[in-house]
Scaffold this active site. Structure first.
Site, PDB file in Angstrom:
ATOM      1  N   HIS A   1      18.392   9.733 -47.823  1.00  0.00           N
ATOM      2  CA  HIS A   1      17.482   9.419 -46.725  1.00  0.00           C
ATOM      3  C   HIS A   1      16.510  10.538 -46.395  1.00  0.00           C
ATOM      4  O   HIS A   1      15.547  10.313 -45.673  1.00  0.00           O
ATOM      5  CB  HIS A   1      18.281   9.003 -45.478  1.00  0.00           C
ATOM      6  CG  HIS A   1      18.739   7.581 -45.554  1.00  0.00           C
ATOM      7  ND1 HIS A   1      19.725   7.168 -46.414  1.00  0.00           N
ATOM      8  CD2 HIS A   1      18.335   6.465 -44.899  1.00  0.00           C
ATOM      9  CE1 HIS A   1      19.904   5.868 -46.279  1.00  0.00           C
ATOM     10  NE2 HIS A   1      19.073   5.413 -45.375  1.00  0.00           N
TER      11      HIS A   1
ATOM     12  N   SER B   1      14.145   6.716 -51.458  1.00  0.00           N
ATOM     13  CA  SER B   1      14.422   6.299 -52.826  1.00  0.00           C
ATOM     14  C   SER B   1      13.315   6.738 -53.772  1.00  0.00           C
ATOM     15  O   SER B   1      12.142   6.748 -53.396  1.00  0.00           O
ATOM     16  CB  SER B   1      14.535   4.775 -52.891  1.00  0.00           C
ATOM     17  OG  SER B   1      15.643   4.332 -52.167  1.00  0.00           O
TER      18      SER B   1
ATOM     19  N   LYS C   1      16.936  -8.592 -50.327  1.00  0.00           N
ATOM     20  CA  LYS C   1      17.034  -8.433 -51.773  1.00  0.00           C
ATOM     21  C   LYS C   1      18.452  -7.980 -52.165  1.00  0.00           C
ATOM     22  O   LYS C   1      19.007  -8.443 -53.162  1.00  0.00           O
ATOM     23  CB  LYS C   1      15.992  -7.413 -52.253  1.00  0.00           C
ATOM     24  CG  LYS C   1      15.729  -7.473 -53.738  1.00  0.00           C
ATOM     25  CD  LYS C   1      14.515  -6.634 -54.117  1.00  0.00           C
ATOM     26  CE  LYS C   1      14.295  -6.662 -55.613  1.00  0.00           C
ATOM     27  NZ  LYS C   1      13.110  -5.905 -56.022  1.00  0.00           N
ATOM     28  N   ASP C   2      19.028  -7.104 -51.351  1.00  0.00           N
ATOM     29  CA  ASP C   2      20.406  -6.675 -51.606  1.00  0.00           C
ATOM     30  C   ASP C   2      21.381  -7.843 -51.457  1.00  0.00           C
ATOM     31  O   ASP C   2      22.334  -7.965 -52.217  1.00  0.00           O
ATOM     32  CB  ASP C   2      20.805  -5.543 -50.647  1.00  0.00           C
ATOM     33  CG  ASP C   2      20.281  -4.186 -51.126  1.00  0.00           C
ATOM     34  OD1 ASP C   2      19.859  -4.100 -52.296  1.00  0.00           O
ATOM     35  OD2 ASP C   2      20.308  -3.225 -50.342  1.00  0.00           O
TER      36      ASP C   2
ATOM     37  N   GLU D   1      41.765   2.190 -70.014  1.00  0.00           N
ATOM     38  CA  GLU D   1      40.926   1.080 -69.600  1.00  0.00           C
ATOM     39  C   GLU D   1      39.540   1.251 -70.208  1.00  0.00           C
ATOM     40  O   GLU D   1      39.117   2.365 -70.532  1.00  0.00           O
ATOM     41  CB  GLU D   1      40.836   1.059 -68.069  1.00  0.00           C
ATOM     42  CG  GLU D   1      42.163   0.712 -67.406  1.00  0.00           C
ATOM     43  CD  GLU D   1      42.425  -0.777 -67.365  1.00  0.00           C
ATOM     44  OE1 GLU D   1      42.915  -1.327 -68.362  1.00  0.00           O
ATOM     45  OE2 GLU D   1      42.134  -1.384 -66.331  1.00  0.00           O
TER      46      GLU D   1
END
Lengths: 254, 433
Positions: free
Chosen positions: B226, B230, B254-255, B298
């Site tokens: 922040h 971004s 959008k998320d 894994e």
């Protein structure tokens, strides 16, 4: 873009699963059967599972335990409460200690688990030249391609190839890792008599017992898949709404 | 009169959100609403050109929350004891109401978390999100990855199946490669002379607490994010308000769309193929006397496992002189393969962030991604013959990538950058029309 994401995700997944493929192998790949319990809408064929239980009870249980299944669980397969009660009562179960401090045997109750054929692991090994017949509760999930593997193993005994040397008591089965196992061919045609008149061929008995063991390994399977269908429908609608909402909101700045 | 002034006048801090009523009352005492609005809301400006690859950060956050919640309820039923752990997991599957759902969501959730985080990381690499001024943001991300790996490894031990036990044995044994003190460290990790009940107990304790450490580092990660906001697909800085749009509603919606698609994939695995990502051997109870023919981790650890096993003895060729055993080299290589990312912001000496404008870097990126997939494949195969050879080549390429990037990044001829985000967006919108 979404396609690319899916492609990458799925190729990552495939790569992971590829690790479980038959790498080394003296082991023959199991033959493929279309099982009714497979797929998104797969269900347990209860008639087949009941017959499979009969095979387990009359054949497999001589050597193999099933210690994660209680008698009461059999009601899932369509056995009635009374049938389960009388079945449980036909077994002797160790209980105790009683007030005098002694262990004692009593008839089984629906809440009891299937008793093991052996007092303990060492007793089991001692009875089989040191090899312990595995517990069958999870066998379908504990083997790669479990249902096909177990069916192939049960039906796949064949002539011993000339280059294979078997030790005393060993048997040859190309589907078993290494090919040599202590279990003799367990099934022969007509070995059990099915109450519903189904011919008890080796293949039929193997299919039935796999269906039963598949249920034993994943008793939640039907409930899981049914819930899954509802969840997928819900999520598809949710996603469609979000897609429309996203387009509408973003239209303001496009 | 002082007493009759309303709170906003008194504080002199008027937030457009605070208003009156209960919300205003709370806001005056704890400005949580304006905090949220400045963090994820209409007051947080985000570049207007973020593509769908930017969805994976919030999806990773959802994964973490899901893992903590499902894990918490599993912990209420799980018994961390060598003789009871396997049975307690099966009891969760069979006797606890919706226990199968909790356990499958947790196990599949771990795989999904790694898929999402790996995509998130590769997105950061492609668009140069690690470059100034986001180096610390990048570092916190690597710390999160390391914590995730430790947590996932210990979580996989808990069901106490064959692969749990032998995976734990192989991985803890790595520390014995440390010269001099290795053996003592391994015994200290085990709490005994083999992987046993004390090992299981401490892994359980750590598996429970580490996710909360992850949450703390995620807070730092988001805090650092922040400060400068971004990065974006063009990799150029935000210059004017026209370059940004408010996070809410544009990126919140959008998320949400991303969550929908993600949960569709997640649910497909949970409900229809819950064991497809796991190893069948882990449905066999742990047995210290029987070693499985193939000990494989894994899938999300396979590339690192390949690096571990591909390292040769390092010494003078054609002699018996060995300076570093292949085991120690493998351990150093494996940890080095992650730790090298801490230096990435300085290995990459280019001034342009996004690979979209760096043709050579872009090519290197794709080759590096393919190399990681090849390593993953090699990790799933036995370390012999052709697989060992491919593994060694892929391993060499892994580290060579960083050398090439270091060399090329200063010399590369980059494509012309757009003047601003808004100009580029408008130009592309015109182009589409």
């Amino acid at each position: 873009m979404k396609k690319t994401v899916l492609l990458i995700v799925s190729s990552l997944m495939t790569l992971g699963v590829a690790g479980l493929a038959y790498g080394e192998s003296d082991q023959k790949r199991p033959h493929k059967i279309d099982w009714p319990f497979e797929g998104v809408f797969g269900t347990v064929d209860k008639q087949s599972a009941q017959r499979g239980f009969q095979v387990y009870k009359e054949v497999c249980s001589a050597c193999h335990s099933l210690n994660r299944i209680a008698f009461r669980n059999l009601q899932d397969l369509g056995f009635s409460e009374a049938e389960v009660k009388s079945l449980a009562a036909s077994y002797q179960v160790a209980d105790g200690p009683n007030d005098a401090g002694d262990m004692f045997q009593r008839p089984g109750k629906p809440s009891d688990y299937f008793p093991s054929p052996y007092a303990n692991e060492n007793a089991g090994r001692a009875a089989h030249n040191g090899a312990l017949p595995p517990d069958l509760s999870l066998i379908i999930k504990a083997r790669k391609d479990g249902p096909n593997y177990v069916h192939s193993l049960l039906t796949g005994y064949g002539p011993v190839p000339p280059d294979v040397q078997l030790a005393d008591g060993q048997n040859y089965n190309p589907y078993f890792p290494g090919g040599k196992l202590m279990m003799p061919p367990p099934l022969s045609d007509g070995q059990v008599t099915y109450a519903d008149g189904t011919p008890a061929t080796v293949d039929q008995m193997a299919r039935d017992v796999v269906t039963f063991l598949q249920w034993a390994a994943e008793p939640e399977m039907e409930a899981r898949k049914q819930m899954g269908i509802k969840v997928m429908i819900y999520l598809a609608i949710f996603t469609a709404f979000m897609y429309v909402a996203k387009r509408n909101i973003w239209r303001r700045i496009h | 009169m002082d007493m009759h002034m309303n709170p906003e006048q008194k504080s002199g801090r008027k937030s457009q959100n605070s208003g009156g009523g209960i919300k205003g009352w709370i806001e005056y005492r704890l400005p949580i609403f304006s905090f949220l609005d400045h963090s994820l809301g209409s007051q947080y400006p985000a570049p207007r050109n973020l593509n769908y690859w930017w969805n994976f950060g919030s999806i990773a956050g959802i994964c973490l929350v899901m893992q903590i919640l499902t894990g918490l309820f599993l912990a209420m039923h799980y018994v961390p004891h060598g003789t009871m752990a396997f049975d307690s997991v099966e009891s969760i599957m069979r006797n606890v109401n919706y226990g199968w759902l909790l356990r499958y969501a947790h196990a599949v959730g771990a795989s999904m978390f790694f898929v999402v985080v790996y995509i998130h990381i590769f997105r950061g690499i492609y668009y140069g999100s690690y470059k100034a001024p986001r180096e610390l943001l990048w570092w916190f991300g690597i710390v999160i990855l390391l914590l995730m790996m430790a947590t996932a490894f210990m979580g996989y031990v808990l069901p106490w199946g064959q692969m749990s036990f032998w995976g734990a044995t192989v991985i803890t044994n790595l520390f014995s490669a440390i010269p001099g003190v290795g053996e003592s460290i391994v015994h200290w990790l085990w709490g005994g002379f083999a992987v046993d009940n004390p090992t299981l107990n401490r892994f359980y304790a750590l598996h429970f607490v580490l996710p909360f450490v992850i949450v703390a580092v995620v807070v730092l990660h988001i805090w650092a994010l922040h400060v400068h906001g971004s990065n974006n697909p063009l990799g150029i800085d935000v210059k004017t308000p026209q370059d940004t749009i408010p996070f809410h509603p544009y990126y919140t919606i959008k998320d949400c769309l991303g969550f929908g698609v993600f949960f569709l994939i997640f649910s497909w695995f949970v409900f229809f193929a819950p064991n497809s990502l796991g190893d069948p051997d882990n449905y066999i109870p742990a047995n210290p006397m029987i070693t499985p023919p193939h000990i494989v981790p894994e899938w999300y650890f396979l590339p690192f496992y390949a690096i571990l096993r591909s390292m040769p003895d390092i010494g003078i060729p054609f002699t018996d002189i060995v300076f570093v055993s292949s085991k120690l080299a493998g351990v150093v290589g494996m940890f080095g393969s992650i730790l090298i990312f801490f230096f990435l912001p300085w290995i990459d000496r280019g001034t342009v962030r996004s690979a979209a404008f760096r043709p050579v870097t872009k090519l290197l990126f794709w080759l590096f991604l393919i190399d990681c997939l090849v390593l993953g494949f090699v990790g799933s195969q036995p370390p012999e013959g052709i697989y060992l050879l491919i593994g060694r080549i892929a391993l060499a390429y892994y580290f060579a990538h960083f050398v090439m990037l270091w060399y090329i990044s200063r010399r590369e001829k980059t494509l012309p950058l757009p003047e601003s985000i808004s100009k580029a967006v408008l130009a592309s919108a015109d182009h589409h029309r």
